[in-house]
Every structure is written in C-alpha cells, then in structure tokens.
Design a protein around this motif. Structure first.
Motif, PDB file in Angstrom:
ATOM      1  N   GLY A  61       0.620  -1.253   0.120  1.00 25.54           N
ATOM      2  CA  GLY A  61      -0.037   0.009   0.193  1.00 25.54           C
ATOM      3  C   GLY A  61       1.009   1.166  -0.049  1.00 25.54           C
ATOM      4  O   GLY A  61       0.491   2.203  -0.307  1.00 25.54           O
ATOM      5  N   ASN A  62       2.128   1.280   0.296  1.00 26.69           N
ATOM      6  CA  ASN A  62       2.835   2.388   0.223  1.00 26.69           C
ATOM      7  C   ASN A  62       3.138   2.557  -1.193  1.00 26.69           C
ATOM      8  O   ASN A  62       3.221   1.936  -2.064  1.00 26.69           O
ATOM      9  N   ARG A  63       3.126   4.045  -1.633  1.00 26.86           N
ATOM     10  CA  ARG A  63       3.230   4.518  -2.890  1.00 26.86           C
ATOM     11  C   ARG A  63       4.764   4.540  -3.369  1.00 26.86           C
ATOM     12  O   ARG A  63       5.858   4.465  -2.416  1.00 26.86           O
ATOM     13  N   GLY A  64       4.860   3.844  -4.494  1.00 28.94           N
ATOM     14  CA  GLY A  64       6.354   3.670  -5.054  1.00 28.94           C
ATOM     15  C   GLY A  64       7.204   4.909  -5.258  1.00 28.94           C
ATOM     16  O   GLY A  64       6.715   5.954  -5.959  1.00 28.94           O
ATOM     17  N   VAL A  65       8.240   5.270  -4.682  1.00 24.58           N
ATOM     18  CA  VAL A  65       8.917   6.634  -4.711  1.00 24.58           C
ATOM     19  C   VAL A  65      10.244   6.301  -5.121  1.00 24.58           C
ATOM     20  O   VAL A  65      11.182   7.172  -5.528  1.00 24.58           O
ATOM     21  N   SER A  66      10.703   5.029  -5.381  1.00 24.03           N
ATOM     22  CA  SER A  66      12.200   4.757  -5.972  1.00 24.03           C
ATOM     23  C   SER A  66      11.932   3.271  -6.547  1.00 24.03           C
ATOM     24  O   SER A  66      11.174   2.676  -6.118  1.00 24.03           O
ATOM     25  N   ALA A  67      13.149   3.158  -7.325  1.00 24.95           N
ATOM     26  CA  ALA A  67      13.330   1.873  -7.769  1.00 24.95           C
ATOM     27  C   ALA A  67      14.723   1.338  -7.370  1.00 24.95           C
ATOM     28  O   ALA A  67      15.521   2.133  -7.150  1.00 24.95           O
ATOM     29  N   MET A  68      14.770   0.182  -7.073  1.00 29.83           N
ATOM     30  CA  MET A  68      16.134  -0.458  -6.466  1.00 29.83           C
ATOM     31  C   MET A  68      16.863  -1.364  -7.428  1.00 29.83           C
ATOM     32  O   MET A  68      16.181  -2.399  -7.483  1.00 29.83           O
ATOM     33  N   LEU A  96      18.913  -7.479  -9.690  1.00 25.73           N
ATOM     34  CA  LEU A  96      17.280  -7.455  -9.945  1.00 25.73           C
ATOM     35  C   LEU A  96      16.705  -6.026  -9.610  1.00 25.73           C
ATOM     36  O   LEU A  96      17.356  -5.230  -8.753  1.00 25.73           O
ATOM     37  N   PHE A  97      16.055  -5.450 -10.391  1.00 22.61           N
ATOM     38  CA  PHE A  97      15.634  -4.274 -10.503  1.00 22.61           C
ATOM     39  C   PHE A  97      14.256  -4.228  -9.770  1.00 22.61           C
ATOM     40  O   PHE A  97      13.383  -4.765 -10.410  1.00 22.61           O
ATOM     41  N   MET A  98      13.776  -3.637  -8.712  1.00 21.44           N
ATOM     42  CA  MET A  98      12.658  -3.800  -7.942  1.00 21.44           C
ATOM     43  C   MET A  98      12.171  -2.501  -7.528  1.00 21.44           C
ATOM     44  O   MET A  98      12.744  -1.338  -7.592  1.00 21.44           O
ATOM     45  N   GLY A  99      10.697  -2.433  -7.622  1.00 22.19           N
ATOM     46  CA  GLY A  99      10.084  -1.396  -7.576  1.00 22.19           C
ATOM     47  C   GLY A  99       9.560  -0.148  -8.434  1.00 22.19           C
ATOM     48  O   GLY A  99       9.286   0.939  -8.514  1.00 22.19           O
ATOM     49  N   LEU A 100      10.299  -0.394  -9.834  1.00 26.85           N
ATOM     50  CA  LEU A 100      10.290   0.497 -10.786  1.00 26.85           C
ATOM     51  C   LEU A 100       8.865   0.739 -11.361  1.00 26.85           C
ATOM     52  O   LEU A 100       8.372   2.087 -11.562  1.00 26.85           O
ATOM     53  N   ARG A 101       7.910  -0.019 -11.310  1.00 28.49           N
ATOM     54  CA  ARG A 101       6.702   0.014 -11.993  1.00 28.49           C
ATOM     55  C   ARG A 101       5.951   0.938 -11.165  1.00 28.49           C
ATOM     56  O   ARG A 101       5.257   2.011 -11.669  1.00 28.49           O
ATOM     57  N   SER A 102       6.020   0.804  -9.631  1.00 34.32           N
ATOM     58  CA  SER A 102       5.297   1.629  -8.945  1.00 34.32           C
ATOM     59  C   SER A 102       5.910   3.042  -8.793  1.00 34.32           C
ATOM     60  O   SER A 102       4.769   3.902  -8.727  1.00 34.32           O
ATOM     61  N   VAL A 104       7.412   4.762 -11.439  1.00 37.40           N
ATOM     62  CA  VAL A 104       6.961   5.377 -12.806  1.00 37.40           C
ATOM     63  C   VAL A 104       5.503   5.641 -12.869  1.00 37.40           C
ATOM     64  O   VAL A 104       5.216   6.825 -13.326  1.00 37.40           O
ATOM     65  N   LEU A 105       4.652   4.740 -12.484  1.00 45.27           N
ATOM     66  CA  LEU A 105       3.193   5.061 -12.652  1.00 45.27           C
ATOM     67  C   LEU A 105       2.653   5.615 -11.335  1.00 45.27           C
ATOM     68  O   LEU A 105       1.433   5.655 -11.187  1.00 45.27           O
ATOM     69  N   SER A 106       3.527   5.791 -10.234  1.00 45.38           N
ATOM     70  CA  SER A 106       2.980   6.361  -9.079  1.00 45.38           C
ATOM     71  C   SER A 106       1.841   5.562  -8.260  1.00 45.38           C
ATOM     72  O   SER A 106       0.864   6.039  -8.152  1.00 45.38           O
ATOM     73  N   GLU A 107       2.088   4.279  -8.591  1.00 47.73           N
ATOM     74  CA  GLU A 107       1.239   3.412  -8.019  1.00 47.73           C
ATOM     75  C   GLU A 107       1.665   2.802  -6.388  1.00 47.73           C
ATOM     76  O   GLU A 107       2.737   3.281  -6.137  1.00 47.73           O
ATOM     77  N   LYS A 108       0.802   2.321  -5.943  1.00 45.00           N
ATOM     78  CA  LYS A 108       0.959   1.783  -4.442  1.00 45.00           C
ATOM     79  C   LYS A 108       1.573   0.320  -4.744  1.00 45.00           C
ATOM     80  O   LYS A 108       1.122  -0.358  -5.755  1.00 45.00           O
ATOM     81  N   HIS A 109       2.347  -0.311  -3.810  1.00 42.72           N
ATOM     82  CA  HIS A 109       3.044  -1.334  -3.816  1.00 42.72           C
ATOM     83  C   HIS A 109       2.152  -2.370  -3.727  1.00 42.72           C
ATOM     84  O   HIS A 109       0.956  -2.320  -2.687  1.00 42.72           O
ATOM     85  N   LEU A 110       2.081  -3.395  -4.291  1.00 44.70           N
ATOM     86  CA  LEU A 110       1.326  -4.677  -4.229  1.00 44.70           C
ATOM     87  C   LEU A 110       1.669  -5.718  -3.344  1.00 44.70           C
ATOM     88  O   LEU A 110       1.374  -6.873  -3.090  1.00 44.70           O
ATOM     89  N   THR A 111       2.894  -5.473  -2.854  1.00 46.10           N
ATOM     90  CA  THR A 111       3.749  -6.426  -2.085  1.00 46.10           C
ATOM     91  C   THR A 111       4.488  -5.583  -0.958  1.00 46.10           C
ATOM     92  O   THR A 111       4.385  -4.365  -0.896  1.00 46.10           O
ATOM     93  N   SER A 112       4.934  -6.422   0.049  1.00 40.70           N
ATOM     94  CA  SER A 112       5.996  -5.900   0.941  1.00 40.70           C
ATOM     95  C   SER A 112       7.284  -6.398   0.585  1.00 40.70           C
ATOM     96  O   SER A 112       7.466  -7.579   0.176  1.00 40.70           O
ATOM     97  N   ALA A 113       8.231  -5.614   0.932  1.00 41.83           N
ATOM     98  CA  ALA A 113       9.662  -6.278   0.848  1.00 41.83           C
ATOM     99  C   ALA A 113      10.614  -5.931   2.069  1.00 41.83           C
ATOM    100  O   ALA A 113      10.656  -4.856   2.479  1.00 41.83           O
TER     101      ALA A 113
END
Length: 130
Positions: A61-68, A96-102, A104-113
């Motif tokens: 549910g957090n909004r994606g603010v970075s790609a890792m 592995l590149f994680m969180g890019l979609r969230s 770029v699209l300013s979406e909420k994460h569908l997972t926790s990491a």
C-alpha cells in the motif's frame, strides 16, 4: 542470457572501486538500447544505499517513490491474497531491479519487501528519474 550476464559480472574485479562498473553492467541487462553513455549517466544519478537485515524496503500500500537495483544481499517479497494472508519469495539475484513500475506509474506497492541480510542497493528516486 542469464548465464552470460553472470559471467560478465564475474569478469569485473571485486572492491568498492569496481561497484559502479558492476552496477552499469547490471543495468545494461534491463536496457534494450545498449547506449553505454546513457546507462552510465543513469547509474551516476543513483544513490548507493546499505539496508540492514530485517529492514522493510516498502510495505503493502505504500506509494512507490524509488526503484532499487539489488547489488548484493537477499530480499523477501511478501505477496498477499484476498484474505490478507501472505506468502513470500526470496530474491537473491544481484542485478534485480525492484519497485520500478510503482515509481514510474505512481502506484501503490502490491507487496511488502524486507531484507533477509544486509543488502546493498543502487537507488533511483523520483527526482533522478525525471
């Protein structure tokens, strides 16, 4: 192609002075255009971060603010079903590149990491992305 990628990384010497060179190789793996100058610029705009074992990178549910870009270590990604029960997948593949979609699209994460061990990431934040 994954085997070729792993062998290319092994050809690069170890040590902090070679980290950026390895990060560039990792990012090239995701880029269709092999413009090494552009890829180098992207890596140079990324920030190196060390995240301790047990720390969450993000929560559901957090909004994606970075790609890792995972440089070293392992991460558990928790997937949730309709009843909020989770199952996890451990990711430990450098590059592995994680969180890019969230992001770029300013979406909420569908997972926790969460980091399963101390991890090193190269992080692309929203400001650097723009």
């Amino acid at each position: 192609q994954s085997v070729k990628f792993a062998l290319e990384l092994e050809d690069i010497d170890e040590g902090p002075e070679f980290e950026e060179q390895k990060a560039i190789k990792m990012l090239e793996h995701y880029c269709r255009a092999k413009d090494s100058e552009s890829i180098t610029q992207i890596v140079e705009s990324m920030k190196r971060e060390v995240v301790a074992k047990g720390e969450f990178l993000w929560n559901l549910g957090n909004r994606g603010v970075s790609a890792m870009l995972l440089f070293s270590g392992s991460v558990s990604v928790f997937l949730y079903d309709e009843e909020d029960k989770s199952s996890n997948v451990v990711l430990n593949k450098p590059g592995l590149f994680m969180g890019l979609r969230s992001m770029v699209l300013s979406e909420k994460h569908l997972t926790s990491a969460r980091c399963e061990e101390d991890c090193v990431f190269y992080v692309l934040d929203e400001e650097a992305y723009k």
